[in-house]
Design a protein around this motif. Structure first.
Motif, short mmCIF file in Angstrom:
data_model
loop_
_atom_site.label_atom_id
_atom_site.label_comp_id
_atom_site.label_asym_id
_atom_site.label_seq_id
_atom_site.Cartn_x
_atom_site.Cartn_y
_atom_site.Cartn_z
N ILE A 4 6.41 -5.42 -2.97
CA ILE A 4 5.32 -4.85 -3.01
C ILE A 4 5.19 -3.68 -3.98
O ILE A 4 4.21 -3.67 -4.91
N GLU A 5 6.44 -3.13 -4.20
CA GLU A 5 6.56 -1.94 -5.05
C GLU A 5 6.55 -2.20 -6.54
O GLU A 5 5.88 -1.65 -7.41
N LYS A 6 6.99 -3.55 -6.83
CA LYS A 6 6.86 -3.92 -7.95
C LYS A 6 5.50 -4.41 -8.53
O LYS A 6 4.92 -4.19 -9.70
N LYS A 7 4.61 -4.98 -7.69
CA LYS A 7 3.23 -5.03 -7.95
C LYS A 7 2.53 -3.71 -8.07
O LYS A 7 1.55 -3.55 -8.97
N ASN A 8 2.72 -2.86 -7.10
CA ASN A 8 2.36 -1.32 -7.41
C ASN A 8 2.67 -0.75 -8.81
O ASN A 8 1.79 -0.16 -9.29
N TYR A 9 3.74 -1.19 -8.97
CA TYR A 9 4.31 -0.61 -10.53
C TYR A 9 3.48 -0.92 -11.79
O TYR A 9 2.98 -0.31 -12.50
N ASN A 10 3.26 -2.16 -11.54
CA ASN A 10 2.63 -3.12 -12.71
C ASN A 10 1.21 -2.13 -12.75
O ASN A 10 0.52 -2.08 -13.77
N SER A 11 0.58 -2.26 -11.50
CA SER A 11 -0.83 -1.90 -11.40
C SER A 11 -0.89 -0.19 -11.81
O SER A 11 -1.82 -0.16 -12.46
N ILE A 43 -4.35 17.03 -8.66
CA ILE A 43 -3.32 16.11 -8.22
C ILE A 43 -4.07 14.67 -7.74
O ILE A 43 -4.88 14.97 -7.12
N ILE A 44 -3.78 13.84 -8.46
CA ILE A 44 -4.29 12.33 -8.12
C ILE A 44 -3.10 11.56 -7.51
O ILE A 44 -2.08 11.46 -8.45
N LEU A 45 -3.02 10.90 -6.46
CA LEU A 45 -2.17 10.00 -5.86
C LEU A 45 -2.68 8.55 -5.90
O LEU A 45 -3.93 8.24 -5.47
N PHE A 46 -2.12 7.72 -6.56
CA PHE A 46 -2.57 6.30 -6.80
C PHE A 46 -1.58 5.32 -6.23
O PHE A 46 -0.48 5.21 -6.90
N ILE A 47 -1.69 4.74 -5.12
CA ILE A 47 -0.90 3.73 -4.43
C ILE A 47 -1.71 2.51 -3.98
O ILE A 47 -2.33 2.56 -3.02
N GLU A 48 -1.54 1.47 -4.78
CA GLU A 48 -2.52 0.29 -4.44
C GLU A 48 -2.18 -0.33 -3.13
O GLU A 48 -3.18 -0.78 -2.32
N ASN A 49 -1.11 -0.62 -2.86
CA ASN A 49 -0.71 -1.23 -1.49
C ASN A 49 0.33 -0.28 -0.88
O ASN A 49 1.54 -0.22 -1.17
N GLU A 50 0.13 0.35 0.27
CA GLU A 50 0.70 1.35 0.83
C GLU A 50 1.96 0.92 1.66
O GLU A 50 2.55 1.48 2.19
N ARG A 51 1.91 -0.43 1.82
CA ARG A 51 2.90 -1.06 2.74
C ARG A 51 4.19 -1.11 1.96
O ARG A 51 5.48 -1.04 2.67
N ALA A 52 4.29 -0.45 0.73
CA ALA A 52 5.69 -0.06 -0.13
C ALA A 52 5.97 1.21 0.60
O ALA A 52 7.33 1.29 0.38
N ASN A 97 6.65 9.04 5.25
CA ASN A 97 5.75 9.82 5.74
C ASN A 97 4.56 9.97 4.38
O ASN A 97 4.57 10.92 4.01
N ILE A 98 3.84 8.91 4.11
CA ILE A 98 3.21 8.97 3.09
C ILE A 98 1.93 10.05 3.27
O ILE A 98 1.29 10.53 2.17
N ASN A 137 -6.33 3.98 -3.07
CA ASN A 137 -5.77 2.77 -3.05
C ASN A 137 -6.29 1.68 -3.78
O ASN A 137 -5.73 0.56 -4.28
N ASN A 138 -7.62 1.92 -4.18
CA ASN A 138 -8.47 0.87 -4.99
C ASN A 138 -8.34 1.20 -6.47
O ASN A 138 -8.66 2.27 -7.11
N TYR A 139 -7.98 0.35 -7.15
CA TYR A 139 -7.64 0.46 -8.74
C TYR A 139 -8.88 0.87 -9.34
O TYR A 139 -9.05 2.06 -10.06
N ASP A 140 -9.97 0.28 -9.16
CA ASP A 140 -11.40 0.80 -9.96
C ASP A 140 -11.85 2.03 -9.63
O ASP A 140 -12.33 2.63 -10.41
N LYS A 141 -11.88 2.27 -8.15
CA LYS A 141 -12.26 3.68 -7.91
C LYS A 141 -11.61 4.90 -8.25
O LYS A 141 -11.96 5.69 -8.80
N CYS A 142 -10.23 4.62 -8.41
CA CYS A 142 -9.33 5.78 -8.99
C CYS A 142 -9.50 5.71 -10.59
O CYS A 142 -9.66 6.98 -10.93
N LYS A 143 -9.80 4.69 -11.24
CA LYS A 143 -9.86 4.76 -12.66
C LYS A 143 -11.31 5.33 -12.94
O LYS A 143 -11.18 6.19 -13.93
N ASN A 144 -12.43 5.06 -12.28
CA ASN A 144 -13.83 5.60 -12.47
C ASN A 144 -13.61 7.00 -12.29
O ASN A 144 -14.40 7.83 -12.74
N TYR A 145 -13.15 7.33 -11.07
CA TYR A 145 -12.99 8.76 -10.65
C TYR A 145 -12.40 9.67 -11.79
O TYR A 145 -12.84 10.51 -12.08
N ILE A 146 -11.30 9.18 -12.31
CA ILE A 146 -10.46 9.92 -13.18
C ILE A 146 -11.32 10.19 -14.55
O ILE A 146 -11.35 11.07 -15.40
#
Length: 469
Positions: free
Chosen positions: A204-211, A288-297, A302-303, A314-323
């Motif tokens: 899951i972390e690998k997918k988060n990394y790429n995202s 500060i902005i925290l982006f973790i697409e899948n928190e199961r990683a 204690n996230i 957690n949502n890619y588009d929402k994070c990108k649009n916000y920033i």
């Protein structure tokens, strides 16, 4: 009594420990031995009347038992805290009773860490002190000028800085497969379910990394007026990152230089994936902005610690649009962060240095005198006979590590034999006399001290600091 400050990862530990060392020499008139971790540990093992501030680690690597070293004193300041941030398989070996029951002092980062330790410790609970960490003392108004020159250089070269420190356990210097095997051997039990869950989390972390990397590239392309600086983790290989991100915009930079603090001070926005340096950013009231697409990683960690400061997505588009929106129209509208002293005791008024010194004066100051520098030098020289053997062994080991079959055999013999020369150099390459003298002068100038410190170069990467009489 001579105090030992070991350094394992230079960019993370060096400056805060030089700062602590300066204050101990000035205010306690105690000699301080500072430098390469194993060399400082070796002095502890071969002398007496020595106070070591260990940097923590798993119980399998712990060697400082009271029965064997009963004429010395042992404190512990864990560089991997805050403890609730660690997964269970990382935490339990670090707070094992075999470690805690052999300590004279444990320096917790905050009240949360202290309470967690009290729940695990059956005795000696009064030895747990909640003082924070000296690196947060450096962020206080009276000390932050230490970074003035570095901040000036960074701001001149990278205007409108967006800073992104990596905390991923991928693209490792040791190799991803080798790193995984080392983690499994040192921190996981033989339970198949535990191992399978760990492997699942890594995938899951690998997918988060790429995202996460894709988000950064998209943001850099959409905001050419800003400089995006991605700082690899100390154990990550920059060459691997450059291969992975082969179409970098001109305003996207992969840089691993010096201590992280001046980069945080200099940035307009801080983006991360659960990096503990975000605590420093919060102490500095950064956006500060925290982006973790899948928190199961982060299962077992204690996230919520990271969600207490800044804005999380957690949502890619929402994070990108916000920033994108705030970078384009009004970055100031992103709320500045702050951190509670339940996580970091010295995040506001308390000083780690002052608290440590007060405790030391009460418990140890009248007990012993400083160790003679000649004695410390003799101990180092006595070990030089083994260096040729160690260098030969290291060369043979590194040749064997290049072969997967032989590396598996080394892992079975001792998981620590898997650690290559490049891996160790990525943590600490060189501390020079010129460097440590320069940094001591910067600290002295910033706090306007008249103290003069004598520096003995005991060995490569090992120095004894003493007050000039």
């Amino acid at each position: 009594m001579t105090i030992g400050l070991p350094i394992e990862i230079k960019v993370r530990e060096y400056l805060s420990k030089v700062f602590l060392a300066f204050n101990l020499v000035e205010k306690l008139d105690q000699d301080v031995l500072i430098g390469e971790k194993n060399k400082v540990y070796n002095i502890f093992k071969n002398t007496s009347k020595f106070y070591l501030i260990s940097k923590g680690g798993p119980v399998g690597l712990f060697k400082f038992f009271k029965k064997k070293y009963n004429k010395n004193f042992l404190g512990l300041l864990d560089e991997e805290a805050p403890l609730p941030n660690l997964s269970k398989h990382e935490l339990i070996p670090r707070i094992h009773e075999k470690i805690l029951n052999n300590l004279d002092d444990y320096y917790a980062w905050g009240l949360n860490d202290k309470n967690l330790l009290i729940n695990y410790l059956k005795k000696n609970k009064t030895n747990i002190k909640s003082y924070g960490h000296p690196k947060f003392d450096l962020l206080k108004k009276k000390n932050i000028g230490i970074f003035r020159n570095d901040v000036k250089k960074i701001k001149k070269k990278y205007k409108n800085l967006i800073f992104i420190p990596s905390s991923f356990s991928l693209d490792q210097v040791l190799g991803d497969r080798e790193t995984d095997e080392y983690q499994i051997a040192n921190f996981l039990s033989d339970n198949k379910n535990i191992k399978n869950n760990w492997v699942l989390t890594k995938n899951i972390e690998k997918k988060n990394y790429n995202s996460f990397l894709k988000l950064l590239i998209d943001l850099a392309k959409n905001n050419p007026k800003y400089n995006f600086v991605f700082r690899p983790h100390p154990k990550q290989l920059i060459d691997n990152l450059n291969k992975k991100i082969f179409e970098k915009p001109k305003n996207f930079h992969i840089i691993y230089e010096g201590t992280i603090t001046p980069w945080i001070i200099s940035c307009d926005l801080y983006i991360h994936y659960g990096c503990t340096s975000s605590i420093e950013a919060a102490v500095l009231n950064k956006k500060i902005i925290l982006f973790i697409e899948n928190e199961r990683a982060f299962k077992g960690r204690n996230i919520n610690l990271f969600k207490t400061f800044g804005k999380s997505f957690n949502n890619y588009d929402k994070c990108k649009n916000y920033i994108n929106y705030h970078l384009k129209y009004d970055l100031k509208k992103i709320k500045s962060s702050k951190v509670s002293n339940k996580y970091i005791s010295n995040s506001s008024k308390l000083s780690f240095v002052d608290a440590f010194i007060n405790n030391y004066k009460m418990k140890y100051l009248k007990k012993t005198k400083n160790i003679n520098p000649i004695r410390i030098t003799e101990i180092c020289k006595s070990q030089q006979k083994n260096r040729l053997i160690n260098l030969t062994f290291s060369w043979v080991k590194n040749v064997l590590l290049k072969n997967y079959f032989f590396s598996k055999i080394l892992k079975l013999l001792n998981p620590n034999l898997m650690l290559s020369k490049n891996y160790k150099l990525s943590k600490l390459d060189k501390i020079s006399l010129k460097e440590i003298r320069k940094d001591l002068n910067i600290i002295r100038s910033n706090i306007r001290s008249n103290i003069k410190i004598k520096i003995y170069e005991i060995d490569n990467n090992l120095f004894l600091l003493s007050k000039k009489k």
